[in-house]
Scaffold this motif. Sequence first.
Motif, PDB file in Angstrom:
ATOM      1  N   LYS A  31      50.937 -41.182  89.299  1.00 40.36           N
ATOM      2  CA  LYS A  31      51.452 -40.998  90.655  1.00 40.36           C
ATOM      3  C   LYS A  31      52.974 -40.966  90.715  1.00 40.36           C
ATOM      4  O   LYS A  31      53.558 -40.179  91.459  1.00 40.36           O
ATOM      5  N   GLU A  32      53.644 -41.826  89.948  1.00 43.06           N
ATOM      6  CA  GLU A  32      55.109 -41.879  90.013  1.00 43.06           C
ATOM      7  C   GLU A  32      55.723 -40.580  89.481  1.00 43.06           C
ATOM      8  O   GLU A  32      56.615 -40.001  90.112  1.00 43.06           O
ATOM      9  N   ARG A  76      57.001 -33.455  92.274  1.00 46.35           N
ATOM     10  CA  ARG A  76      56.661 -32.756  93.524  1.00 46.35           C
ATOM     11  C   ARG A  76      57.867 -32.668  94.451  1.00 46.35           C
ATOM     12  O   ARG A  76      58.137 -31.618  95.056  1.00 46.35           O
ATOM     13  N   LEU A  77      58.613 -33.754  94.564  1.00 47.57           N
ATOM     14  CA  LEU A  77      59.801 -33.757  95.407  1.00 47.57           C
ATOM     15  C   LEU A  77      60.863 -32.811  94.868  1.00 47.57           C
ATOM     16  O   LEU A  77      61.539 -32.118  95.636  1.00 47.57           O
ATOM     17  N   GLN A  90      54.864 -37.626  91.885  1.00 50.78           N
ATOM     18  CA  GLN A  90      55.650 -37.629  93.110  1.00 50.78           C
ATOM     19  C   GLN A  90      57.087 -37.196  92.854  1.00 50.78           C
ATOM     20  O   GLN A  90      57.671 -36.438  93.646  1.00 50.78           O
ATOM     21  N   THR A  91      57.674 -37.646  91.752  1.00 52.94           N
ATOM     22  CA  THR A  91      59.045 -37.252  91.411  1.00 52.94           C
ATOM     23  C   THR A  91      59.147 -35.746  91.207  1.00 52.94           C
ATOM     24  O   THR A  91      60.056 -35.093  91.726  1.00 52.94           O
TER      25      THR A  91
END
Length: 225
Positions: A91-92, A98-99, A95-96
């Motif tokens: 997830k970390e 994806r942003l 998310q990084t």
Amino acid sequence: MEELAEMLPPVLSKLQVKSVIGIGVGAGAYVLTKLAMDKPSLVEGLILINIDLCAKGWVDWAASKLSSWTSSLVDNIMGHHFTSEELLENKEIIQTLRLHISQDIPQENLALFFSSYENRIDLDIDRPIPGLTGSDIVTLRCPVLLVVGDMSPAVDAVVDCNSRLDPTMTTLLKMADCGGLPQVVQPGRLAEAIKYFVQGMGYMPAAGMTRLVRSRSRASSASSM
């Protein structure tokens, strides 16, 4: 994709760069492979991560069309790098990335680039046959390091690429439990592989061995005493 490969020689000429060791991921790996096919004198070696030499088949094309209707551009790009399980587990990192994709890159340009890659053509590369040096065989003439995570969606494509290249000049590195982006999850191991690949080409002779290699050397020496 072909036009991007054609743009590179003038850029190198402008920068007065006579040859390169290229490193690329996904679409970048495809572009560099095309460059090496068209201008072999410019490419001394290639480090290709998640390379796919083939155009999309009809089934893949239909699945891609359906996905484009139901998923965002960012989701489609993430699906190129990670399996569905990895998208839930890491997830970390997810998310990084994806942003970064959604906020740091102009989305219109990204959509055009993604469309170009989705509509790429086959790179018809054949494994050279020993003793046969005919000009009709299209292959890569430089050393190649192929890298893929053993859970990456690109595993089959990279293995297929490995089967098409000269085995005496090609190294396949399948990294365990590193997912679609091995350079993010295991930077140390990938950096070591790249260092040894470059050393094998005659560069960086003074670069020292890693702690792991030194410990193995000591263990080997001790066992022989």
